[in-house]
Design a protein around this motif. Structure first.
Motif, PDB file in Angstrom:
ATOM      1  N   PRO A   1      -5.798   4.975   7.398  1.00 61.10           N
ATOM      2  CA  PRO A   1      -5.562   6.424   7.345  1.00 61.10           C
ATOM      3  C   PRO A   1      -5.319   6.991   5.946  1.00 61.10           C
ATOM      4  O   PRO A   1      -5.489   8.186   5.726  1.00 61.10           O
ATOM      5  N   ASP A   2      -4.945   6.142   4.985  1.00 64.67           N
ATOM      6  CA  ASP A   2      -4.733   6.607   3.611  1.00 64.67           C
ATOM      7  C   ASP A   2      -5.915   6.318   2.702  1.00 64.67           C
ATOM      8  O   ASP A   2      -5.828   6.522   1.496  1.00 64.67           O
ATOM      9  N   GLY A   3      -7.014   5.844   3.284  1.00 63.64           N
ATOM     10  CA  GLY A   3      -8.219   5.601   2.508  1.00 63.64           C
ATOM     11  C   GLY A   3      -8.292   4.234   1.843  1.00 63.64           C
ATOM     12  O   GLY A   3      -9.200   3.987   1.053  1.00 63.64           O
ATOM     13  N   HIS A   4      -7.361   3.325   2.148  1.00 59.56           N
ATOM     14  CA  HIS A   4      -7.418   1.985   1.583  1.00 59.56           C
ATOM     15  C   HIS A   4      -8.564   1.226   2.255  1.00 59.56           C
ATOM     16  O   HIS A   4      -8.568   1.066   3.472  1.00 59.56           O
TER      17      HIS A   4
ATOM     18  N   LEU B   1       0.838  -1.191   0.000  1.00 61.32           N
ATOM     19  CA  LEU B   1       0.000   0.000   0.000  1.00 61.32           C
ATOM     20  C   LEU B   1       0.874   1.241   0.000  1.00 61.32           C
ATOM     21  O   LEU B   1       1.825   1.336   0.784  1.00 61.32           O
ATOM     22  N   GLY B   2       0.546   2.195  -0.860  1.00 62.01           N
ATOM     23  CA  GLY B   2       1.206   3.493  -0.818  1.00 62.01           C
ATOM     24  C   GLY B   2       0.593   4.311   0.307  1.00 62.01           C
ATOM     25  O   GLY B   2      -0.625   4.388   0.425  1.00 62.01           O
ATOM     26  N   VAL B   3       1.439   4.887   1.151  1.00 59.69           N
ATOM     27  CA  VAL B   3       0.955   5.642   2.314  1.00 59.69           C
ATOM     28  C   VAL B   3       1.601   7.026   2.363  1.00 59.69           C
ATOM     29  O   VAL B   3       2.704   7.230   1.866  1.00 59.69           O
ATOM     30  N   ASN B   4       0.887   7.964   2.971  1.00 55.07           N
ATOM     31  CA  ASN B   4       1.372   9.342   3.099  1.00 55.07           C
ATOM     32  C   ASN B   4       2.384   9.524   4.224  1.00 55.07           C
ATOM     33  O   ASN B   4       3.315  10.309   4.096  1.00 55.07           O
ATOM     34  N   ASP B   5       2.178   8.838   5.339  1.00 56.33           N
ATOM     35  CA  ASP B   5       2.999   9.026   6.534  1.00 56.33           C
ATOM     36  C   ASP B   5       3.408   7.649   7.045  1.00 56.33           C
ATOM     37  O   ASP B   5       2.610   6.960   7.684  1.00 56.33           O
ATOM     38  N   MET B   6       4.630   7.252   6.729  1.00 58.67           N
ATOM     39  CA  MET B   6       5.090   5.912   7.093  1.00 58.67           C
ATOM     40  C   MET B   6       4.968   5.665   8.599  1.00 58.67           C
ATOM     41  O   MET B   6       4.459   4.620   9.006  1.00 58.67           O
ATOM     42  N   ARG B   7       5.420   6.605   9.416  1.00 54.97           N
ATOM     43  CA  ARG B   7       5.395   6.404  10.869  1.00 54.97           C
ATOM     44  C   ARG B   7       3.964   6.172  11.361  1.00 54.97           C
ATOM     45  O   ARG B   7       3.692   5.240  12.111  1.00 54.97           O
ATOM     46  N   ALA B   8       3.017   6.997  10.909  1.00 54.04           N
ATOM     47  CA  ALA B   8       1.627   6.869  11.340  1.00 54.04           C
ATOM     48  C   ALA B   8       1.009   5.566  10.825  1.00 54.04           C
ATOM     49  O   ALA B   8       0.266   4.896  11.557  1.00 54.04           O
TER      50      ALA B   8
ATOM     51  N   ALA C   1     -11.736   8.760  -5.552  1.00 59.80           N
ATOM     52  CA  ALA C   1     -12.799   7.797  -5.834  1.00 59.80           C
ATOM     53  C   ALA C   1     -12.302   6.385  -5.528  1.00 59.80           C
ATOM     54  O   ALA C   1     -11.121   6.160  -5.264  1.00 59.80           O
ATOM     55  N   PHE C   2     -13.204   5.451  -5.607  1.00 58.58           N
ATOM     56  CA  PHE C   2     -12.865   4.044  -5.414  1.00 58.58           C
ATOM     57  C   PHE C   2     -11.790   3.633  -6.410  1.00 58.58           C
ATOM     58  O   PHE C   2     -11.869   3.964  -7.591  1.00 58.58           O
ATOM     59  N   ARG C   3     -10.778   2.932  -5.937  1.00 56.35           N
ATOM     60  CA  ARG C   3      -9.638   2.564  -6.767  1.00 56.35           C
ATOM     61  C   ARG C   3      -9.766   1.175  -7.378  1.00 56.35           C
ATOM     62  O   ARG C   3      -8.856   0.707  -8.048  1.00 56.35           O
TER      63      ARG C   3
ATOM     64  N   SER D   1     -11.491   4.812   9.545  1.00 55.59           N
ATOM     65  CA  SER D   1     -12.775   5.462   9.284  1.00 55.59           C
ATOM     66  C   SER D   1     -13.784   4.396   8.896  1.00 55.59           C
ATOM     67  O   SER D   1     -13.474   3.517   8.091  1.00 55.59           O
ATOM     68  N   LEU D   2     -14.981   4.489   9.441  1.00 54.56           N
ATOM     69  CA  LEU D   2     -16.040   3.557   9.063  1.00 54.56           C
ATOM     70  C   LEU D   2     -16.582   3.961   7.700  1.00 54.56           C
ATOM     71  O   LEU D   2     -17.026   5.090   7.508  1.00 54.56           O
ATOM     72  N   LEU D   3     -16.521   3.044   6.744  1.00 50.91           N
ATOM     73  CA  LEU D   3     -17.073   3.302   5.418  1.00 50.91           C
ATOM     74  C   LEU D   3     -18.502   2.772   5.311  1.00 50.91           C
ATOM     75  O   LEU D   3     -19.348   3.403   4.686  1.00 50.91           O
ATOM     76  N   LYS D   4     -18.743   1.606   5.917  1.00 45.79           N
ATOM     77  CA  LYS D   4     -20.065   0.979   5.828  1.00 45.79           C
ATOM     78  C   LYS D   4     -20.246   0.090   7.053  1.00 45.79           C
ATOM     79  O   LYS D   4     -19.441  -0.813   7.289  1.00 45.79           O
ATOM     80  N   PRO D   5     -21.286   0.346   7.847  1.00 44.34           N
ATOM     81  CA  PRO D   5     -21.520  -0.491   9.027  1.00 44.34           C
ATOM     82  C   PRO D   5     -21.760  -1.951   8.628  1.00 44.34           C
ATOM     83  O   PRO D   5     -22.228  -2.242   7.513  1.00 44.34           O
ATOM     84  N   ALA D   6     -21.474  -2.855   9.545  1.00 47.75           N
ATOM     85  CA  ALA D   6     -21.708  -4.277   9.297  1.00 47.75           C
ATOM     86  C   ALA D   6     -23.197  -4.526   9.100  1.00 47.75           C
ATOM     87  O   ALA D   6     -24.042  -3.906   9.746  1.00 47.75           O
ATOM     88  N   HIS D   7     -23.491  -5.454   8.195  1.00 47.16           N
ATOM     89  CA  HIS D   7     -24.883  -5.754   7.831  1.00 47.16           C
ATOM     90  C   HIS D   7     -24.926  -7.138   7.195  1.00 47.16           C
ATOM     91  O   HIS D   7     -23.909  -7.649   6.705  1.00 47.16           O
ATOM     92  N   GLY D   8     -26.105  -7.746   7.195  1.00 45.14           N
ATOM     93  CA  GLY D   8     -26.291  -8.993   6.477  1.00 45.14           C
ATOM     94  C   GLY D   8     -26.211  -8.735   4.989  1.00 45.14           C
ATOM     95  O   GLY D   8     -26.690  -7.711   4.501  1.00 45.14           O
ATOM     96  N   THR D   9     -25.588  -9.648   4.251  1.00 44.89           N
ATOM     97  CA  THR D   9     -25.419  -9.479   2.807  1.00 44.89           C
ATOM     98  C   THR D   9     -26.432 -10.324   2.042  1.00 44.89           C
ATOM     99  O   THR D   9     -27.004 -11.261   2.596  1.00 44.89           O
ATOM    100  N   ASP D  10     -26.599 -10.014   0.785  1.00 45.47           N
ATOM    101  CA  ASP D  10     -27.548 -10.767  -0.038  1.00 45.47           C
ATOM    102  C   ASP D  10     -27.050 -12.174  -0.358  1.00 45.47           C
ATOM    103  O   ASP D  10     -27.798 -13.004  -0.842  1.00 45.47           O
TER     104      ASP D  10
END
Length: 151
Positions: A126-129, A17-24, A77-79, A106-115
């Motif tokens: 922290p880098d959005g992955h 993964l490419g990251v902005n802040d290696m230490r963080a 956007a989504f990669r 960051s929470l993107l989507k709460p857990a839920h039952g899937t189809d």
């Protein structure tokens, strides 16, 4: 489609993964419980045991240079790629999501039952992955921490 060369043995060994802040980012993945290995590399590159392929972290700009792609503009956007943390139970999915968020995800989507009969949610590092935390029918997680697929 080219010469008849023998096929090499396929394997996925590292996801970087490419990251902005290696230490963080190193601190974030250590806080999630991934064990850092080969730490002699300092903050130049970081590698973590995952129970499957190795997770690598590398500075975003240097990774872009390495693969000869432009560093910017960085996609918002989504990669087209997600990472997954397969679990054994719905309770484990909830616990992993809660824990990741408590460590700075960051929470993107709460857990839920899937189809498809599973249970899934998403967080972003922290880098959005994006990471899917999931229990999926017929995919077992063994004591070796690996996902085991049916034939």
């Amino acid at each position: 489609m080219g010469k008849n060369l023998p096929a090499p043995v396929p394997r996925l060994t590292v996801v970087t993964l490419g990251v902005n802040d290696m230490r963080a980012s190193i601190a974030f993945y250590e806080a999630l419980g991934f064990e850092r290995k080969f730490s002699a590399t300092g903050e130049i590159v970081a590698f973590f045991e995952t129970g499957g392929p190795v997770l690598g972290l590398f500075p975003w700009g240097q990774l872009a240079q390495d693969v000869t792609l432009p560093e910017s503009p960085r996609p918002q956007a989504f990669r087209g790629t997600t990472l997954a943390w397969n679990c054994r139970t719905t309770e484990e999915v909830d616990a992993v999501l809660d824990f990741a968020i408590s460590q700075g995800a960051s929470l993107l989507k709460p857990a839920h039952g899937t189809d498809y009969g599973g249970y899934s949610g998403y967080f972003a590092d922290p880098d959005g992955h994006p990471w899917e935390v999931v229990i999926a029918p017929n995919i077992e997680v063994g004591d070796d921490r690996r996902a085991h697929l049916p034939d």
